[in-house]
Design an enzyme around this catalytic site. Structure first.
Site, PDB file in Angstrom:
ATOM      1  N   PRO A 292      -9.732  14.895 -32.956  1.00 22.82           N
ATOM      2  CA  PRO A 292     -11.151  14.627 -33.250  1.00 22.82           C
ATOM      3  C   PRO A 292     -11.925  13.838 -32.198  1.00 22.82           C
ATOM      4  CG  PRO A 292      -9.785  13.097 -34.455  1.00 22.82           C
ATOM      5  CD  PRO A 292      -8.830  14.052 -33.769  1.00 22.82           C
ATOM      6  N   CYS A 293     -12.197  14.451 -31.068  1.00 21.38           N
ATOM      7  CA  CYS A 293     -12.995  13.774 -30.040  1.00 21.38           C
ATOM      8  C   CYS A 293     -14.437  13.592 -30.496  1.00 21.38           C
ATOM      9  CB  CYS A 293     -12.938  14.550 -28.721  1.00 21.38           C
ATOM     10  SG  CYS A 293     -13.442  16.271 -28.825  1.00 21.38           S
TER      11      CYS A 293
END
Length: 223
Positions: free
Chosen positions: A133-134
């Protein structure tokens, strides 16, 4: 050989990739300025890993909180990039952190100081969007920063997770400036050095809201 297949999602078409049909190498956006080209499917497109990844994504977009460790992942990158992605994978659902925070965590694991700028490059190279989850990494001032799938997708993902997005955060969201792009040009040139033709060309190719605003402001000064 990398095999790629499509996967529909609420934030646009995604492209899933696997080298061996058993582990997921990539989950890429086709939207945004870094969107990947749509691939051709192959005879291995029905490998189990793709069904697993689609199921993971379906549950995620349904509001569940699937963990990245549920999938056998095989991201390809440098040792530094892998260390950054490992930290990203551990960011809790519905929470956001800064690049500086990630840099501190990476520095602790590597035993040496790490810069937020270096982390930003690794975050931008994340090949497993959504799953790693950047999108949960934001600027130190709370603003959104560049995202491979486009800022609309980043906002959608954060809102899905219940992250409150202020109007200010949306309006101030900026794309990461390219090294030699319009953002650099408007930062280094003076208004008198812009001709109408240059301003028009740069505006067409500007990659951020901030760049466009700065260009408009300079255009008013030179008109």
């Amino acid at each position: 050989m990398l095999t790629s297949v499509f996967s529909e999602s609420p934030v646009g078409l995604l492209v899933l990739g696997s080298e061996d049909g058993e582990r997921l190498r990539s989950c890429l956006f086709t939207t945004g300025r870094q969107g990947t080209k749509t691939p051709e499917t192959s005879q291995r497109s029905h490998a189990p890993i793709f069904d697993q990844a689609r199921d993971w994504l379906t549950r995620y977009f349904a509001g569940e909180r699937p963990d990245p460790v549920e999938l056998p992942l095989d991201p390809e990158g440098t040792a530094f990039q892998l260390s950054v992605w490992e930290v990203l994978a551990a960011i809790p659902y519905g929470e956001t952190v800064t690049y500086g925070w990630v840099a501190e965590r990476v520095g602790e694991s590597r035993g040496k100081r790490t810069s937020a700028r270096a982390v930003g490059g690794a975050v931008g190279a994340n090949p497993l969007g959504i799953i790693i989850p950047c999108h949960r990494v934001i600027g130190a001032n709370g603003s959104l920063t560049g995202f491979g799938g486009g800022l609309e997708a980043k906002v959608a993902l954060l809102e899905l997770e219940g992250v409150a997005m202020s109007r200010g955060a949306r309006s101030e969201a900026i794309e990461t400036p390219s090294k030699n792009g319009p953002d650099v040009l408007i930062a280094t040139e003076t208004p008198s050095e812009f001709s109408p033709d240059v301003l028009a060309a740069v505006t067409r190719h500007a990659k951020s809201d901030t760049a466009c605003k700065a260009i408009r402001d300079r255009q008013e000064l030179t008109s």
